[in-house]
Design an enzyme around this catalytic site. Structure first.
Site, PDB file in Angstrom:
ATOM      1  N   HIS A  18       0.810  -1.232   0.000  1.00 49.36           N
ATOM      2  CA  HIS A  18       0.000   0.000   0.000  1.00 49.36           C
ATOM      3  C   HIS A  18       0.837   1.274   0.000  1.00 49.36           C
ATOM      4  O   HIS A  18       0.566   2.214   0.767  1.00 49.36           O
ATOM      5  CB  HIS A  18      -1.006  -0.001   1.160  1.00 49.36           C
ATOM      6  CG  HIS A  18      -2.165  -0.909   0.919  1.00 49.36           C
ATOM      7  ND1 HIS A  18      -3.326  -0.492   0.305  1.00 49.36           N
ATOM      8  CD2 HIS A  18      -2.312  -2.234   1.147  1.00 49.36           C
ATOM      9  CE1 HIS A  18      -4.153  -1.530   0.190  1.00 49.36           C
ATOM     10  NE2 HIS A  18      -3.560  -2.584   0.685  1.00 49.36           N
ATOM     11  N   ASP A  77      -1.689  -5.076  -4.515  1.00 42.58           N
ATOM     12  CA  ASP A  77      -1.748  -3.876  -3.661  1.00 42.58           C
ATOM     13  C   ASP A  77      -0.355  -3.380  -3.262  1.00 42.58           C
ATOM     14  O   ASP A  77      -0.148  -2.972  -2.106  1.00 42.58           O
ATOM     15  CB  ASP A  77      -2.626  -4.097  -2.421  1.00 42.58           C
ATOM     16  CG  ASP A  77      -4.119  -4.039  -2.722  1.00 42.58           C
ATOM     17  OD1 ASP A  77      -4.486  -3.816  -3.894  1.00 42.58           O
ATOM     18  OD2 ASP A  77      -4.917  -4.215  -1.786  1.00 42.58           O
ATOM     19  N   ASN A 123      -6.793  -5.182  -5.782  1.00 42.02           N
ATOM     20  CA  ASN A 123      -8.001  -4.381  -5.994  1.00 42.02           C
ATOM     21  C   ASN A 123      -7.728  -2.887  -5.860  1.00 42.02           C
ATOM     22  O   ASN A 123      -8.404  -2.066  -6.455  1.00 42.02           O
ATOM     23  CB  ASN A 123      -9.137  -4.807  -5.048  1.00 42.02           C
ATOM     24  CG  ASN A 123      -8.762  -4.726  -3.583  1.00 42.02           C
ATOM     25  OD1 ASN A 123      -7.650  -5.091  -3.202  1.00 42.02           O
ATOM     26  ND2 ASN A 123      -9.657  -4.257  -2.755  1.00 42.02           N
ATOM     27  N   HIS A 124      -6.713  -2.521  -5.072  1.00 44.14           N
ATOM     28  CA  HIS A 124      -6.392  -1.106  -4.901  1.00 44.14           C
ATOM     29  C   HIS A 124      -5.618  -0.525  -6.081  1.00 44.14           C
ATOM     30  O   HIS A 124      -5.737   0.662  -6.355  1.00 44.14           O
ATOM     31  CB  HIS A 124      -5.567  -0.892  -3.629  1.00 44.14           C
ATOM     32  CG  HIS A 124      -6.408  -0.755  -2.411  1.00 44.14           C
ATOM     33  ND1 HIS A 124      -6.786   0.462  -1.902  1.00 44.14           N
ATOM     34  CD2 HIS A 124      -6.959  -1.697  -1.608  1.00 44.14           C
ATOM     35  CE1 HIS A 124      -7.531   0.267  -0.828  1.00 44.14           C
ATOM     36  NE2 HIS A 124      -7.648  -1.032  -0.631  1.00 44.14           N
ATOM     37  N   HIS A 168      -5.065 -12.286  -5.542  1.00 41.21           N
ATOM     38  CA  HIS A 168      -5.388 -11.244  -4.566  1.00 41.21           C
ATOM     39  C   HIS A 168      -6.878 -11.359  -4.246  1.00 41.21           C
ATOM     40  O   HIS A 168      -7.717 -10.756  -4.924  1.00 41.21           O
ATOM     41  CB  HIS A 168      -5.049  -9.870  -5.164  1.00 41.21           C
ATOM     42  CG  HIS A 168      -5.123  -8.757  -4.165  1.00 41.21           C
ATOM     43  ND1 HIS A 168      -4.049  -8.359  -3.420  1.00 41.21           N
ATOM     44  CD2 HIS A 168      -6.149  -7.976  -3.770  1.00 41.21           C
ATOM     45  CE1 HIS A 168      -4.405  -7.368  -2.626  1.00 41.21           C
ATOM     46  NE2 HIS A 168      -5.678  -7.118  -2.812  1.00 41.21           N
ATOM     47  N   HIS A 180      -4.448  -9.541  -0.016  1.00 44.67           N
ATOM     48  CA  HIS A 180      -5.758  -8.929   0.249  1.00 44.67           C
ATOM     49  C   HIS A 180      -6.093  -8.916   1.737  1.00 44.67           C
ATOM     50  O   HIS A 180      -6.676  -7.958   2.237  1.00 44.67           O
ATOM     51  CB  HIS A 180      -6.891  -9.597  -0.531  1.00 44.67           C
ATOM     52  CG  HIS A 180      -8.169  -8.807  -0.525  1.00 44.67           C
ATOM     53  ND1 HIS A 180      -8.217  -7.483  -0.878  1.00 44.67           N
ATOM     54  CD2 HIS A 180      -9.442  -9.140  -0.196  1.00 44.67           C
ATOM     55  CE1 HIS A 180      -9.473  -7.058  -0.774  1.00 44.67           C
ATOM     56  NE2 HIS A 180     -10.221  -8.034  -0.351  1.00 44.67           N
ATOM     57  N   HIS A 191      -4.923  -8.453   5.433  1.00 51.38           N
ATOM     58  CA  HIS A 191      -3.781  -7.658   5.894  1.00 51.38           C
ATOM     59  C   HIS A 191      -3.063  -8.179   7.129  1.00 51.38           C
ATOM     60  O   HIS A 191      -2.136  -7.556   7.623  1.00 51.38           O
ATOM     61  CB  HIS A 191      -4.223  -6.207   6.102  1.00 51.38           C
ATOM     62  CG  HIS A 191      -4.425  -5.491   4.808  1.00 51.38           C
ATOM     63  ND1 HIS A 191      -4.933  -4.219   4.734  1.00 51.38           N
ATOM     64  CD2 HIS A 191      -4.171  -5.865   3.528  1.00 51.38           C
ATOM     65  CE1 HIS A 191      -4.993  -3.853   3.454  1.00 51.38           C
ATOM     66  NE2 HIS A 191      -4.546  -4.829   2.710  1.00 51.38           N
TER      67      HIS A 191
HETATM   68 MN   LIG Z   1      -4.718  -4.566   0.404  1.00 49.98          MN
END
Ligand SMILES: [Mn+2]
Length: 392
Positions: free
Chosen positions: A10, A49, A84-85, A168, A199, A201
């Site tokens: 991230h 991510d 997805n991010h 993910h 995915h 965390h």
């Molecule tokens: Mn994530």
């Protein structure tokens, strides 16, 4: 074969709108990668991510380039998928940019056929499924997709059985807490020895029927659920340790978690009677804080308290403070009455009757009951009239 498995870095995430948090996310990912370099691995897998957004700002891109360069310098290939991010519907993603710079290899469906030292392509309809072949091991993976889309693609076996599969998404049987979003189940997945997942965390490593399912988790504390320490102070003070942060080193398919040091995120829940009680409880929790920590403090009480006075004390003891006060109403006593205090005799006998299971429908029960209680013959009375009678 020895590889490192990372996910959910991230990069660029300014948690709580704090610019220093984006720096923290970069620092934690960098520590992980530095540790990977020391471990002398053959390859690195990143399960999505890597970025918090699909359009990271130049500063974030620079951080990613500099960190991934630590691996390229050591000739350690990186295989990655989009999460997805950071996935995009645009033609070129940030992963494609990093691939052009020779910093990673992107796995998954593409419009173009790819063939290089490490990458191979398998035709899938009008697309190419790009996968890796390293040291005789096949590594398949794909961009994050909704479970619906993924299941449709898997009906055509787009991801074949392989050694390592990189995805993910939440896998229901692997994640043992309630999943808040979309998930797939084991039967939706191709067979593999190692499932390099992203995915979720927090770190999870599970062995299910001779396969390994691993989530390394986010190397930073992404939200309050990923606290390092939790303080609950209701009637008494209860302190519980939180989650470790890091990644996995996998040698001959045996995963070992490697811990990364990151900033403490402390979650404190306090219930207080009044301001005096609040101040005394705050004093007691000071020992658990440090000036580099993030504190999320939730205070519950029946009487409004002076939050600013508490803020002034705590602000000197932590790096960042998020404080909330919630007024709770007095506990209401719920009286539990006995069933015969609520219903009269007639109603009680009706309830007993309703428990019988040898009737086809509730109407049959009611008809039979009314007939028995009042001597009415059901053949002479229509159902509608019976119900009217009961309602009246
Ligand atoms: Mn994530």
């Amino acid at each position: 074969m020895k590889f490192a498995h990372l996910a959910d870095a991230h990069l660029g995430y300014e948690q709580y709108h704090l610019p220093f948090r984006a720096e923290d996310f970069a620092k934690s990912f960098k520590s992980a990668v530095e540790s990977v370099v020391e471990q002398d691995v053959d390859i690195v897998i990143i399960s999505g991510d890597l970025f918090h957004r699909s359009n990271p700002n130049p500063k974030t891109i620079k951080q990613a380039i500099e960190i991934l360069n630590l691996l390229r310098r050591e000739n350690i290939p990186v295989f990655a998928i989009e999460g997805n991010h950071d996935k995009t519907i645009k033609d070129v993603s940030i992963y494609d940019l990093l691939e052009s710079l020779g910093l990673l290899f992107k796995l998954g469906l593409r419009k173009k056929f790819v063939k290089s030292d490490f990458l191979k392509s398998k035709t899938f309809g009008n697309y190419s499924l790009v996968y890796a072949n390293y040291d005789g091991l096949t590594i398949f993976g794909d961009t994050h997709r909704s479970s619906h889309q993924f299941k449709l693609l898997m009906e055509d076996r787009y991801l074949p059985d392989c050694d390592i599969v990189v995805l993910h998404m939440s896998v229901k049987e692997v994640v043992d807490f309630e999943i808040r979003d979309d998930y797939v189940t084991l039967k939706d997945l191709p067979k593999a020895k190692y499932y390099a997942l992203g995915h979720i965390h927090i770190p999870i490593s599970k062995n299910i029927s001779d396969s390994l399912f691993v989530y390394p988790g986010c190397p930073e504390r992404f939200d309050a659920r990923e606290y390092s320490l939790k303080i609950d102070y209701f009637d008494e003070l209860v302190v519980s340790e939180g989650y470790e942060k890091g990644f996995f080193i996998v040698k001959n398919f045996k995963p070992k978690f490697v811990k990364i040091d990151c900033r403490d995120l402390i979650l404190a829940n306090l219930s207080v009677k009044d301001q005096k009680d609040a101040l005394s409880k705050i004093k007691e929790i000071l020992d658990f804080l440090n000036t580099e920590s993030l504190l999320i403090l939730r205070i519950y009480g029946e009487r409004t308290i002076n939050v600013e006075e508490i803020r002034a004390i705590l602000e000197r003891n932590v790096k960042n403070l998020r404080i909330s006060f919630e007024k709770i109403s007095k506990e209401r006593k719920v009286e539990v009455k006995k069933i015969n205090e609520v219903f009269n005799e007639f109603e009680l006998s009706l309830i007993e009757y309703l428990k019988r299971s040898d009737f086809e429908s509730i109407i049959d029960i009611v008809q039979d009951f009314v007939e028995r209680e009042f001597g009415l013959r059901k053949r002479e009375k229509k159902v509608g009239t019976l119900l009217d009678f009961l309602e009246g």
